[in-house]
Design a protein around this motif. Structure first.
Motif, mmCIF file in Angstrom:
data_model
loop_
_atom_site.group_PDB
_atom_site.id
_atom_site.type_symbol
_atom_site.label_atom_id
_atom_site.label_comp_id
_atom_site.label_asym_id
_atom_site.label_seq_id
_atom_site.Cartn_x
_atom_site.Cartn_y
_atom_site.Cartn_z
ATOM 1 N N LEU A 242 35.899 -4.041 -38.131
ATOM 2 C CA LEU A 242 36.793 -4.983 -38.800
ATOM 3 C C LEU A 242 38.106 -4.303 -39.173
ATOM 4 C CD1 LEU A 242 34.237 -6.853 -41.093
ATOM 5 C CD2 LEU A 242 35.527 -7.855 -39.204
ATOM 6 N N ASP A 243 38.015 -3.086 -39.675
ATOM 7 C CA ASP A 243 39.220 -2.357 -40.067
ATOM 8 C C ASP A 243 40.096 -2.062 -38.854
ATOM 9 O OD1 ASP A 243 40.615 -0.879 -42.316
ATOM 10 O OD2 ASP A 243 40.357 0.759 -40.883
ATOM 11 N N LYS A 244 39.471 -1.638 -37.765
ATOM 12 C CA LYS A 244 40.228 -1.362 -36.538
ATOM 13 C C LYS A 244 40.866 -2.627 -35.990
ATOM 14 C CE LYS A 244 39.777 0.661 -31.918
ATOM 15 N NZ LYS A 244 38.822 1.255 -30.919
ATOM 16 N N LEU A 245 40.182 -3.745 -36.150
ATOM 17 C CA LEU A 245 40.698 -5.037 -35.687
ATOM 18 C C LEU A 245 41.958 -5.435 -36.444
ATOM 19 C CD1 LEU A 245 39.898 -7.474 -33.777
ATOM 20 C CD2 LEU A 245 38.808 -8.473 -35.803
ATOM 21 N N GLY A 246 42.067 -4.942 -37.693
ATOM 22 C CA GLY A 246 43.232 -5.276 -38.512
ATOM 23 C C GLY A 246 42.896 -6.081 -39.742
ATOM 24 N N TYR A 247 41.601 -6.211 -40.067
ATOM 25 C CA TYR A 247 41.219 -6.956 -41.273
ATOM 26 C C TYR A 247 41.611 -6.148 -42.508
ATOM 27 C CZ TYR A 247 38.426 -9.223 -44.871
ATOM 28 O OH TYR A 247 38.022 -9.870 -46.022
ATOM 29 N N ARG A 248 42.342 -6.780 -43.424
ATOM 30 C CA ARG A 248 42.781 -6.109 -44.646
ATOM 31 C C ARG A 248 42.447 -6.973 -45.881
ATOM 32 N NH1 ARG A 248 42.734 -3.008 -41.281
ATOM 33 N NH2 ARG A 248 44.347 -1.555 -40.540
ATOM 34 N N GLY A 249 41.491 -7.857 -45.725
ATOM 35 C CA GLY A 249 41.117 -8.740 -46.824
ATOM 36 C C GLY A 249 40.050 -8.137 -47.717
ATOM 37 N N ASP A 250 39.388 -9.004 -48.459
ATOM 38 C CA ASP A 250 38.425 -8.575 -49.470
ATOM 39 C C ASP A 250 37.030 -8.347 -48.890
ATOM 40 O OD1 ASP A 250 40.238 -8.721 -51.645
ATOM 41 O OD2 ASP A 250 39.974 -10.894 -51.735
ATOM 42 N N TYR A 251 36.312 -7.413 -49.538
ATOM 43 C CA TYR A 251 34.898 -7.187 -49.275
ATOM 44 C C TYR A 251 34.144 -7.505 -50.565
ATOM 45 C CZ TYR A 251 36.364 -4.478 -45.167
ATOM 46 O OH TYR A 251 36.923 -4.075 -43.983
ATOM 47 N N SER A 252 33.156 -8.373 -50.460
ATOM 48 C CA SER A 252 32.375 -8.748 -51.632
ATOM 49 C C SER A 252 30.912 -8.395 -51.391
ATOM 50 C CB SER A 252 32.515 -10.245 -51.912
ATOM 51 O OG SER A 252 31.750 -10.613 -53.043
ATOM 52 N N PHE A 253 30.266 -7.797 -52.388
ATOM 53 C CA PHE A 253 28.848 -7.469 -52.280
ATOM 54 C C PHE A 253 28.021 -8.706 -52.620
ATOM 55 C CE2 PHE A 253 30.055 -2.896 -53.453
ATOM 56 C CZ PHE A 253 30.149 -2.534 -52.113
ATOM 57 N N GLU A 254 27.460 -9.338 -51.589
ATOM 58 C CA GLU A 254 26.591 -10.488 -51.815
ATOM 59 C C GLU A 254 25.149 -9.991 -51.781
ATOM 60 O OE1 GLU A 254 26.885 -14.483 -51.752
ATOM 61 O OE2 GLU A 254 26.151 -14.684 -49.713
ATOM 62 N N VAL A 255 24.660 -9.599 -52.937
ATOM 63 C CA VAL A 255 23.354 -8.956 -53.020
ATOM 64 C C VAL A 255 22.422 -9.793 -53.900
ATOM 65 C CG1 VAL A 255 22.113 -6.869 -53.706
ATOM 66 C CG2 VAL A 255 24.376 -6.682 -52.655
ATOM 67 N N PHE A 256 21.608 -10.620 -53.240
ATOM 68 C CA PHE A 256 20.530 -11.319 -53.934
ATOM 69 C C PHE A 256 19.365 -10.334 -54.039
ATOM 70 C CE2 PHE A 256 22.960 -14.622 -51.902
ATOM 71 C CZ PHE A 256 22.827 -15.764 -52.674
ATOM 72 N N ASN A 257 18.903 -10.043 -55.237
ATOM 73 C CA ASN A 257 17.798 -9.099 -55.389
ATOM 74 C C ASN A 257 17.063 -9.406 -56.698
ATOM 75 O OD1 ASN A 257 16.411 -6.575 -56.311
ATOM 76 N ND2 ASN A 257 17.178 -5.807 -54.357
ATOM 77 N N ASP A 258 15.806 -9.820 -56.586
ATOM 78 C CA ASP A 258 15.039 -10.178 -57.772
ATOM 79 C C ASP A 258 14.820 -8.999 -58.692
ATOM 80 O OD1 ASP A 258 14.917 -12.751 -56.871
ATOM 81 O OD2 ASP A 258 12.779 -12.738 -56.359
ATOM 82 N N ASP A 259 14.683 -7.780 -58.139
ATOM 83 C CA ASP A 259 14.501 -6.595 -58.975
ATOM 84 C C ASP A 259 15.745 -6.315 -59.808
ATOM 85 O OD1 ASP A 259 11.901 -6.068 -58.097
ATOM 86 O OD2 ASP A 259 12.616 -4.930 -56.372
ATOM 87 N N PHE A 260 16.923 -6.481 -59.202
ATOM 88 C CA PHE A 260 18.159 -6.203 -59.925
ATOM 89 C C PHE A 260 18.350 -7.148 -61.108
ATOM 90 C CE2 PHE A 260 20.468 -4.257 -55.979
ATOM 91 C CZ PHE A 260 19.564 -3.199 -56.010
ATOM 92 N N LEU A 261 17.790 -8.349 -61.003
ATOM 93 C CA LEU A 261 17.910 -9.312 -62.109
ATOM 94 C C LEU A 261 17.081 -8.900 -63.321
ATOM 95 C CD1 LEU A 261 17.799 -12.680 -60.133
ATOM 96 C CD2 LEU A 261 19.802 -11.509 -61.056
#
Length: 302
Positions: A242-261
């Protein structure tokens, strides 16, 4: 509150779905870990004890920028009263996103058996959704769920976006769905970086999810942060492509995890911070701020 200022992971953010507790506590934990943005969901607003306006104010008071707003489900490919119902839902979602100042609304591919499999009709509906978003200055990021009824790979999502041909309609790349569906990462090279409106990152702890049911169960309960799962090499390749392609937008951690809750918010936020630092500095090779740089900036602003 002691804010982390070391490291350079600007452009990386957390998702409220990863943390337990009230909205204000989630936002505070993210800020303390050094994040500057947050991916918000509808329940953050409608489930707030103070109501919609109080939730919006809490986000504004936090100083965190809204990465985007999620999630509009099962919108495309319906007809008759089902279509009209979903249009009404979409309008309300767009209004909430606008109230938060979020400029991206995430729409995931339909899982409904009532939806058509005609890609041109799916594109027509997404074009309509994008047009509804234009007056509010919102972009639609279309995501191919790995268990979607018709669109279950990012390559098909991209095909639909191209057919719709709307300036404010693009794709959301979610590493979980890419890895779960085992879509070749080489296909990323054919995307237009200006039409990638959001990248969501997560890993998981087993190699294969061969059935839609396994993908759903893993996606909704057992994702982990990049670098914590068994697909680190593929996540790195995805980010670098993605970076090589030229993407310079946002990265978001979409982490569903029952243990983390069931863990303290600072503990989970620190895990996210470590992942963001690894990706930003070790993988993307972003430079670390010079010693004292942040302090000097703060002094200059006084």
């Amino acid at each position: 509150m002691r804010l982390h200022t070391e490291g350079n992971f600007e452009g990386f953010g957390m998702d409220t779905i990863t943390l337990a507790g009230p909205l204000e506590a989630k936002l505070a934990a993210m800020r303390e870990a050094g994040f500057t943005q947050v991916m918000l969901k509808a329940n953050d607003l409608v489930g707030h004890p103070g109501g919609l306006s109080a939730a919006v104010q809490a986000v504004k008071d936090s100083g965190l920028r809204g990465t985007g707003f999620q999630v509009l489900r099962d919108f495309e490919g319906l007809s008759g009263h089902l279509h009209h119902y979903k249009v009404d839902i979409a309008k309300s979602m767009l209004e909430m996103a606008a109230a938060l100042g979020c400029t991206v609304l995430l729409a995931c591919s339909s899982t409904s058996r009532h939806a058509t499999q005609d890609l041109d009709l799916i594109a027509r509906d997404l074009r309509k959704l994008a047009m509804l978003a234009v007056p509010l200055g919102i972009k639609i990021a279309y995501e191919g769920l790995s268990w979607g009824h018709t669109v279950n790979e990012y390559t098909t999502a991209w095909d639909v976006v191209c057919r719709a041909d709307c300036p404010n309609l693009g794709v959301c790349m979610d590493s979980f769905h890419v890895l779960a569906a085992k879509t070749p990462l080489s296909e990323i090279d054919y995307l237009d970086p200006s039409k990638i409106f959001l990248v969501q990152l997560a890993d998981f702890l087993w190699q294969d999810t061969p059935t839609f049911e396994e993908r759903m169960a893993t996606a909704r309960t057992m994702r982990v942060f990049p670098g914590e799962g068994v697909h680190s090499e593929q996540v790195v390749e995805l980010v670098l492509r993605l970076d090589k392609l030229g993407y310079r937008g946002d990265y978001s951690f979409e982490v569903f995890n029952d243990d983390f809750l069931n863990l303290p918010l600072p503990t989970v936020a620190e895990r996210a911070r470590r992942s963001a630092l690894w990706l930003a500095e070790d993988v993307l090779k972003r430079s670390v701020p010079l010693p004292g740089q942040m302090r000097l900036k703060a002094m200059a602003g006084q």
